[in-house]
Scaffold this motif. Structure first.
Motif, PDB file in Angstrom:
ATOM      1  N   THR A 307       0.955  -1.154  -0.053  1.00  0.00           N
ATOM      2  CA  THR A 307       0.026   0.050  -0.099  1.00  0.00           C
ATOM      3  C   THR A 307       0.772   1.226  -0.111  1.00  0.00           C
ATOM      4  O   THR A 307       0.247   2.196  -0.042  1.00  0.00           O
ATOM      5  N   GLY A 308       2.187   0.993   0.275  1.00  0.00           N
ATOM      6  CA  GLY A 308       3.136   2.265   0.070  1.00  0.00           C
ATOM      7  C   GLY A 308       3.445   3.199   1.523  1.00  0.00           C
ATOM      8  O   GLY A 308       3.814   3.897   1.351  1.00  0.00           O
ATOM      9  N   LEU A 309       3.064   2.333   2.494  1.00  0.00           N
ATOM     10  CA  LEU A 309       3.220   2.957   3.844  1.00  0.00           C
ATOM     11  C   LEU A 309       4.970   2.467   4.268  1.00  0.00           C
ATOM     12  O   LEU A 309       5.520   3.222   5.084  1.00  0.00           O
ATOM     13  N   GLU A 310       5.362   1.649   3.503  1.00  0.00           N
ATOM     14  CA  GLU A 310       6.805   1.315   3.744  1.00  0.00           C
ATOM     15  C   GLU A 310       7.373   0.924   2.425  1.00  0.00           C
ATOM     16  O   GLU A 310       6.890   0.313   1.449  1.00  0.00           O
ATOM     17  N   PRO A 311       8.710   1.472   1.989  1.00  0.00           N
ATOM     18  CA  PRO A 311       9.357   1.316   0.837  1.00  0.00           C
ATOM     19  C   PRO A 311       9.885  -0.255   0.850  1.00  0.00           C
ATOM     20  O   PRO A 311      10.089  -0.652   1.656  1.00  0.00           O
ATOM     21  N   LEU A 312       9.971  -0.758  -0.441  1.00  0.00           N
ATOM     22  CA  LEU A 312      10.425  -1.958  -0.395  1.00  0.00           C
ATOM     23  C   LEU A 312      12.105  -2.178  -0.668  1.00  0.00           C
ATOM     24  O   LEU A 312      12.554  -1.155  -1.142  1.00  0.00           O
ATOM     25  N   GLU A 313      12.688  -2.942  -0.074  1.00  0.00           N
ATOM     26  CA  GLU A 313      13.916  -3.254  -0.047  1.00  0.00           C
ATOM     27  C   GLU A 313      14.347  -3.676  -1.427  1.00  0.00           C
ATOM     28  O   GLU A 313      15.507  -3.061  -2.067  1.00  0.00           O
ATOM     29  N   SER A 314      13.731  -4.569  -2.056  1.00  0.00           N
ATOM     30  CA  SER A 314      13.878  -4.851  -3.327  1.00  0.00           C
ATOM     31  C   SER A 314      12.790  -5.709  -3.786  1.00  0.00           C
ATOM     32  O   SER A 314      11.811  -6.030  -3.087  1.00  0.00           O
ATOM     33  N   GLY A 315      12.634  -6.015  -5.011  1.00  0.00           N
ATOM     34  CA  GLY A 315      11.480  -6.474  -5.617  1.00  0.00           C
ATOM     35  C   GLY A 315      10.530  -5.603  -6.449  1.00  0.00           C
ATOM     36  O   GLY A 315      10.531  -4.453  -6.409  1.00  0.00           O
ATOM     37  N   ARG A 316       9.518  -6.027  -6.985  1.00  0.00           N
ATOM     38  CA  ARG A 316       8.476  -5.149  -7.837  1.00  0.00           C
ATOM     39  C   ARG A 316       6.955  -5.466  -7.071  1.00  0.00           C
ATOM     40  O   ARG A 316       6.679  -6.619  -7.055  1.00  0.00           O
ATOM     41  N   ILE A 317       6.224  -4.511  -7.592  1.00  0.00           N
ATOM     42  CA  ILE A 317       4.867  -4.755  -7.325  1.00  0.00           C
ATOM     43  C   ILE A 317       4.141  -4.114  -8.675  1.00  0.00           C
ATOM     44  O   ILE A 317       4.316  -3.095  -9.147  1.00  0.00           O
ATOM     45  N   LEU A 318       3.213  -5.017  -9.351  1.00  0.00           N
ATOM     46  CA  LEU A 318       2.520  -4.571 -10.501  1.00  0.00           C
ATOM     47  C   LEU A 318       1.140  -4.552 -10.341  1.00  0.00           C
ATOM     48  O   LEU A 318       0.557  -5.609  -9.690  1.00  0.00           O
ATOM     49  N   LEU A 319       0.214  -3.495 -10.692  1.00  0.00           N
ATOM     50  CA  LEU A 319      -0.959  -3.412 -10.448  1.00  0.00           C
ATOM     51  C   LEU A 319      -1.649  -3.537 -11.987  1.00  0.00           C
ATOM     52  O   LEU A 319      -1.278  -2.164 -12.633  1.00  0.00           O
ATOM     53  N   GLU A 320      -2.274  -4.498 -12.341  1.00  0.00           N
ATOM     54  CA  GLU A 320      -2.727  -4.375 -13.899  1.00  0.00           C
ATOM     55  C   GLU A 320      -1.602  -4.217 -14.679  1.00  0.00           C
ATOM     56  O   GLU A 320      -1.612  -3.040 -15.568  1.00  0.00           O
ATOM     57  N   GLU A 321      -0.297  -4.862 -14.618  1.00  0.00           N
ATOM     58  CA  GLU A 321       0.849  -4.574 -15.267  1.00  0.00           C
ATOM     59  C   GLU A 321       1.460  -3.480 -15.362  1.00  0.00           C
ATOM     60  O   GLU A 321       2.417  -3.249 -16.060  1.00  0.00           O
ATOM     61  N   GLN A 322       0.992  -2.489 -14.422  1.00  0.00           N
ATOM     62  CA  GLN A 322       1.590  -1.029 -14.212  1.00  0.00           C
ATOM     63  C   GLN A 322       2.530  -1.535 -13.067  1.00  0.00           C
ATOM     64  O   GLN A 322       2.006  -1.865 -11.922  1.00  0.00           O
ATOM     65  N   ASP A 323       4.041  -0.951 -13.125  1.00  0.00           N
ATOM     66  CA  ASP A 323       4.623  -0.889 -11.936  1.00  0.00           C
ATOM     67  C   ASP A 323       4.338   0.114 -10.919  1.00  0.00           C
ATOM     68  O   ASP A 323       4.545   1.324 -11.432  1.00  0.00           O
ATOM     69  N   ILE A 324       3.987  -0.102  -9.725  1.00  0.00           N
ATOM     70  CA  ILE A 324       3.566   0.672  -8.976  1.00  0.00           C
ATOM     71  C   ILE A 324       4.511   0.634  -7.569  1.00  0.00           C
ATOM     72  O   ILE A 324       4.408   1.082  -6.603  1.00  0.00           O
ATOM     73  N   THR A 325       5.708   0.137  -7.820  1.00  0.00           N
ATOM     74  CA  THR A 325       6.621  -0.136  -6.656  1.00  0.00           C
ATOM     75  C   THR A 325       6.966   1.182  -5.980  1.00  0.00           C
ATOM     76  O   THR A 325       7.326   1.186  -4.944  1.00  0.00           O
ATOM     77  N   ARG A 326       7.097   2.020  -6.833  1.00  0.00           N
ATOM     78  CA  ARG A 326       7.504   3.402  -6.243  1.00  0.00           C
ATOM     79  C   ARG A 326       6.511   4.575  -6.115  1.00  0.00           C
ATOM     80  O   ARG A 326       6.728   5.710  -6.152  1.00  0.00           O
TER      81      ARG A 326
END
Ligand SMILES: Nc1ncnc2c1ncn2[C@@H]1O[C@H](COP(=O)(O)OP(=O)(O)O)[C@@H](O)[C@H]1O
Ligand SMILES: [Mg+2]
Length: 512
Positions: A307-326
């Motif tokens: 949900t974005g409350l904490e940054p990832l150290e590594s890895g990726r999050i895709l929402l309907e194929e869009q990268d929302i990691t950052r």
């Protein structure tokens, strides 16, 4: 012969602005019994117990102990009469030790000197007698919630309280701790203590109580012997209608991938090591995936990462194929993620805002709520809030203008659920959505979650409740020590099997 009760609350009426929290309620507690007090959120249970504990003065009614009328004007009076209470939110000093918390206010002194050794002896003896193991020298901030609760119980016992009030004690505990608490309550009752036990959970009441009194919307409904009743009867008394315990749903028809998590690693704020370790999974449209596990195995941080409350150290999050990691939290929300957070007071609501303002928290800037000049369209907000309040049965003293802070926990929860589901998300992340709710509200929220899934939404449910884990999702992922250790079809597994994976005793090969 008429029985003398340890405590009788007779015809108690307590009003708050706009609401009668207790409307002519009578409650009789026998000596040595465990008496459950059951009712939906906002039924008036905590208010009634606060009257007994001297936190509120009722407008009408009397209290008797052992047949004699007593006056309880404040908690000191209650304590002098042997009444103790463990509150829903503990009242401990975090930077004190367990022992100092227990003796606070009643420190034993001789010639002006603190007799701590004696106090310690008494505390150790009490904890042994009742099976309340806890380290007296540990600092409260360092111990688990379960241990903090034991500290609160020892506080009552140290003061020689005979009437013990537990306000929803199990809401914050793990299944194991709940079992231990039940055993402790049985020991206390066996020693002649009289216990008032507030709970929504019918299983717990059936397991531990002797009798149960039911409140509904501030009114007294009745008292039954547990031996002569059933879950069905109790829930009917509580809600005023029959409740369906089974979650009914159509076969799952998963569609395209909505959420894709790839090798997600999230640091832990509390510990040195990583909270989420290289986790990958997908949630498709039209399915409910549940992350199950014992509290504190990385579920919280997994959701923070999503949900974005904490940054990832590594890895990726895709929402309907869009990268929302950052992507920012607000942007993720606008892109279609709804979040029912674990900590509703910290992340779910602005407690000093009104209910209506809380209901438009992430959308007040939309054209329907904000005009061209940047002014809020208060009438539209009010209308929208009233609609959600009615649809989700959010109860409060003054409707849309009620301060969120003054609402009962369950109704705060319902307000958040209403807001997040009504946003019509592509992905609903629901963390413990029914925690602390009663059966009627749980049934309703489960139906809403299933309806979201049937409408083709992706749902990620994070739950500690095994009943919920077994009945709501289409797929279960068990998390243990930051990793996903197994994937299960709820129709083909059972609580025992899940328990082994949750406890780390087993790991599966069939990972997602
Ligand atoms: N201090 C308060 N001020 C105003 N309203 C309150 C206060 N405490 C409780 N209420 C209201 O009284 C009703 C009963 O609340 P409560 O006793 O906390 O219910 P329960 O413990 O059964 O969930 C609720 O509608 C709640 O909003
Ligand atoms: Mg309460």
């Amino acid at each position: 012969m008429e029985e003398t009760y340890a405590v009788e609350m007779l015809n108690i009426t307590k009003r708050f602005p706009g609401i009668i929290a207790n409307d002519n309620i009578t409650l009789q507690l026998k000596r040595g019994e465990i008496h459950a007090l059951l009712g939906e959120n906002g039924a008036g249970k905590s208010t009634l117990m606060s009257v007994l504990f001297g936190l509120y003065r009722p407008e009408e009614g009397t209290i008797r102990m052992n047949g004699k009328e007593v006056s309880i004007k404040n908690p000191n009076d209650a304590n002098a009469l042997g009444i103790g209470m463990v509150h829903q939110h503990f009242k401990l000093v975090e930077c004190f030790t367990v022992l100092d918390n227990i003796i606070m206010g009643v420190e034993p002194c001789k010639h002006g000197f603190l007799q701590k050794a004696e106090a310690r002896k008494k505390v150790v003896a009490l904890s042994e007698k009742y099976g309340l193991m806890v380290d007296p020298d540990a600092y409260v901030r360092d111990i688990t919630v379960g241990m903090q609760q034991r500290t609160e119980i020892l506080k009552m016992l140290y003061r020689d309280n005979e009437i013990l009030i537990f306000d929803e004690p199990t809401a914050v505990l793990t299944p194991q701790e709940i079992g231990e608490l039940m055993e402790i309550m049985r020991n206390l009752a066996a020693e002649g203590k009289s216990i008032l036990f507030i709970s929504h959970k019918l299983n717990e009441i059936m397991a531990v109580a002797n009798r149960c009194s039911v409140l509904r919307k501030g009114k007294y409904i009745g008292t039954v012997n547990i031996a002569d009743t059933s879950r069905e009867e109790l829930s009917h008394m509580m809600v005023g209608r029959d409740v369906q315990f089974e979650v009914t749903k159509k076969p799952v028809e998963p569609g395209k991938v909505i959420l894709q998590v790839e090798n997600m690693t999230v640091a832990s704020k509390l510990h040195q090591n990583k909270a989420v370790k290289n986790v990958s999974f997908q949630v498709r449209a039209g399915e409910i995936v549940c992350i199950a596990g014992i509290d504190g195995n990385g579920q919280t941080e997994l959701v923070y990462g999503l949900t974005g409350l904490e940054p990832l150290e590594s890895g990726r999050i895709l929402l309907e194929e869009q990268d929302i990691t950052r992507t920012s939290i607000r942007r993720r929300s606008a892109m279609g993620i709804s979040h029912i957070p674990e900590d509703r007071q910290k992340h779910g609501l602005v407690l000093d805002f009104s209910l209506e303002d809380n209901l438009v928290l992430q959308r007040y800037f939309e054209p329907q709520f904000t005009g061209k000049g940047g002014f809020l369209k208060r009438r539209n907000i009010r209308e929208y809030a009233n609609h959600l309040i009615e649809q989700y049965d959010v109860r409060s003293g003054q409707g849309p203008v009620t301060a969120a802070r003054s609402m009962s926990g369950g109704n705060q929860q319902k307000a958040i659920v209403a807001r997040e589901i009504d946003k019509d998300p592509e992905l609903l992340v629901a963390v413990q959505p029914t925690r602390g709710l009663d059966v009627g509200a749980i049934e309703y929220i489960h139906r809403q979650i299933v309806a979201e899934r049937d409408a083709g939404k992706a749902v990620l449910l994070v739950s500690l409740e095994l009943d919920e884990v077994m009945s709501v999702p289409d797929r279960i992922l068990v998390m243990c020590e930051g990793e996903i250790v197994g994937e299960f079809d709820p129709k083909k597994t059972n609580v025992q099997e899940l328990g082994l994976y949750m406890a780390g005793a087993k790991r599966g090969a069939e990972q997602a």
